[in-house]
Design an enzyme around this catalytic site. Structure first.
Site, PDB file in Angstrom:
ATOM      1  N   GLY A  25      73.345 146.636 -11.636  1.00  0.00           N
ATOM      2  CA  GLY A  25      73.579 145.648 -10.588  1.00  0.00           C
ATOM      3  C   GLY A  25      74.758 146.023  -9.725  1.00  0.00           C
ATOM      4  O   GLY A  25      75.615 146.823 -10.109  1.00  0.00           O
ATOM      5  N   GLY A  27      77.483 144.173  -6.671  1.00  0.00           N
ATOM      6  CA  GLY A  27      77.945 143.035  -5.891  1.00  0.00           C
ATOM      7  C   GLY A  27      78.861 143.508  -4.785  1.00  0.00           C
ATOM      8  O   GLY A  27      79.077 144.709  -4.585  1.00  0.00           O
ATOM      9  N   GLY A  28      79.411 142.546  -4.046  1.00  0.00           N
ATOM     10  CA  GLY A  28      80.262 142.904  -2.932  1.00  0.00           C
ATOM     11  C   GLY A  28      81.544 143.587  -3.357  1.00  0.00           C
ATOM     12  O   GLY A  28      82.070 144.441  -2.636  1.00  0.00           O
ATOM     13  N   MET A  29      82.058 143.242  -4.525  1.00  0.00           N
ATOM     14  CA  MET A  29      83.319 143.815  -4.976  1.00  0.00           C
ATOM     15  C   MET A  29      83.225 144.364  -6.397  1.00  0.00           C
ATOM     16  O   MET A  29      84.232 144.559  -7.065  1.00  0.00           O
ATOM     17  CB  MET A  29      84.439 142.769  -4.909  1.00  0.00           C
ATOM     18  CG  MET A  29      84.139 141.491  -5.669  1.00  0.00           C
ATOM     19  SD  MET A  29      85.463 140.259  -5.566  1.00  0.00           S
ATOM     20  CE  MET A  29      86.777 141.064  -6.449  1.00  0.00           C
ATOM     21  N   LYS A  47      81.250 145.345 -16.235  1.00  0.00           N
ATOM     22  CA  LYS A  47      81.448 145.051 -14.813  1.00  0.00           C
ATOM     23  C   LYS A  47      82.747 145.703 -14.351  1.00  0.00           C
ATOM     24  O   LYS A  47      83.824 145.403 -14.875  1.00  0.00           O
ATOM     25  CB  LYS A  47      81.506 143.541 -14.587  1.00  0.00           C
ATOM     26  CG  LYS A  47      81.650 143.158 -13.127  1.00  0.00           C
ATOM     27  CD  LYS A  47      81.495 141.659 -12.954  1.00  0.00           C
ATOM     28  CE  LYS A  47      81.490 141.270 -11.494  1.00  0.00           C
ATOM     29  NZ  LYS A  47      81.220 139.828 -11.311  1.00  0.00           N
ATOM     30  N   ASP A 146      82.324 130.402  -6.238  1.00  0.00           N
ATOM     31  CA  ASP A 146      81.265 131.232  -5.657  1.00  0.00           C
ATOM     32  C   ASP A 146      79.928 130.918  -6.321  1.00  0.00           C
ATOM     33  O   ASP A 146      79.214 131.811  -6.789  1.00  0.00           O
ATOM     34  CB  ASP A 146      81.616 132.710  -5.822  1.00  0.00           C
ATOM     35  CG  ASP A 146      80.780 133.605  -4.895  1.00  0.00           C
ATOM     36  OD1 ASP A 146      80.276 133.099  -3.872  1.00  0.00           O
ATOM     37  OD2 ASP A 146      80.631 134.799  -5.198  1.00  0.00           O
TER      38      ASP A 146
END
Length: 406
Positions: A25, A27-29, A47, A146
């Site tokens: 996966g 994500g933006g950051m 992560k 978020d």
């Protein structure tokens, strides 16, 4: 993060313990990998957060905040929140990471891409359980900031076995001490399509009502089959205009009570919304009870019990923490279980004594066969009497042998 970074990370060992296996996966950051905890021998989600690309003058503050917030999020243990096992910074690669529970399934964003209009019972189940996870954070003193479909994970292969909230690792503890506030970090993380008006306005002192607004956006999308606002309408919301929700065919089938709960969550003024996710759940429960569409937890595998609704806060055992954990969200319209069987005290076996043999109960047959044996016995007596010369037949008596004959 730069393209190709995923390939460079495969096979690496973070902090001497977590082997990076494959990317799963982005994500933006952050990037998420399937990994292996070589100490415990279990698969995990790794992560990697892109803090190292920040300017040198803010990097120490970023890492302080990252560790503090990851530690706070790791304390939330709830069936509707993904578990965080570990966090840290690899000393050799200078990469910041979070080790999480590895889940199988898809996120709500992918589910809505495949099925934009879900059956209303399914939509309510997802919304209720997502709100339960957010409420667990609120009870622990953490707002998410978020809440969006990409951060709501639907665990399971064919059926939805559980709804789990992701990314509490970037959440913000409520009531931060202003003296320790990390004000040099910059903008708060959020997704524009699911941001609350106060987030869009750049407010830094957010409350739990910001999460409630995001739950309202998701609730409308689940029940109406589309996002409530397009870019132009979000601009009007940003300007403080009260924009009405589109009346899609699916939304018109929603009861007025349910629609009112969602609309209350989407009020521009935070003080006019449900104060937190627990209040949002209670309002949803009352609305479903009023219109007869109550979500029955016992009817779906993803439902959590009342005991599960209360988060377990690791490393907290004082009375305040226990009282907070016990104040869980009420179960919505549970199915009524049969009353427990209560045995009299004299029927219970004392501890340590083998259970006695159950008393045998004999069933009396309901057929003529039961009369064959007595008739044969009477016939034999009659024959015997006739051979004795016609004397009167003696009375037949059933005599129990006395103890001396046993």
């Amino acid at each position: 993060m730069r393209p190709g970074f995923e390939r460079l990370m495969v096979g690496r060992l973070l902090a001497g313990r977590y082997e990076v296996l494959e990317p799963i996966g982005r994500g933006g950051m952050s990037l998420v990998f399937r990994g292996l905890d070589t100490t415990l021998g279990r698969e995990v989600a790794v992560k990697i957060v892109s803090l190292a690309q920040s300017p040198d003058q803010v990097l120490p503050n970023l890492r302080e905040r990252f560790r503090r917030e990851a530690a706070s999020a790791a304390r939330i243990q709830h069936p509707n929140v993904v578990g965080i096992f570990d966090y840290g910074t690899d000393p050799e690669l200078e990469l910041d990471f979070i080790i999480m529970e590895l889940l199988t399934g898809r996120d709500l964003k992918e589910e809505l891409r495949r099925n934009p209009v879900l059956p209303q019972p399914e939509a309510l189940r997802i919304l209720m359980d997502a709100a339960r996870g957010i409420a667990a954070g609120h009870r622990a003193g953490i707002i998410h900031r978020d809440v969006k479909p990409a951060n709501i994970f639907l665990a399971g292969e064919d059926e939805i076995e559980a709804v789990r909230i992701l990314d509490f690792g970037i959440a913000k503890p409520l009531g931060d001490d202003p003296e320790h506030a990390l004000t040099t970090i910059g903008h708060l993380p959020h997704s524009p399509a699911y941001a609350s008006p106060e987030q869009i306005a750049g407010t830094t002192q957010l409350t739990a009502t910001s999460d409630v607004y995001q739950l309202g956006l998701i609730g409308y999308e689940l029940l109406a089959g589309q996002r409530p606002y397009n870019e132009h309408e979000r601009t009007r919301v940003r300007a403080g205009e009260d924009v009405p929700l589109p009346r899609t065919p699916a939304w018109t089938s929603v009861s007025p009570a349910l629609a009112d709960v969602v609309q209350t969550a989407l009020r521009l003024n935070p003080d006019e919304r449900h104060p937190d996710a627990a209040a949002f759940i209670e309002a949803l429960a009352a609305a479903q009870s009023d219109d007869g569409t109550a979500y029955h937890p016992g009817s779906a595998p993803l439902a959590a019990s009342a005991a599960e609704d209360a988060p377990v806060l690791a490393a907290e055992t004082d009375s305040t923490a226990l009282a907070s954990a016990a104040a869980g969200v009420p179960v919505i319209a549970p199915s009524v279980a049969p009353p427990p069987v209560v045995h009299p005290v004299d029927e219970l076996e004392p501890a340590g004594v083998p259970p006695s043999r159950p008393q045998r109960r004999f069933a009396v047959p309901g057929t003529p066969v039961m009369w064959i044996v007595p008739l044969l016995l009477l016939l034999a007596v009659a024959v015997w009497a006739s051979r004795r010369g016609g004397s009167d037949a003696p009375a037949v008596a059933a005599v129990a042998p006395d103890s001396g004959q046993l």
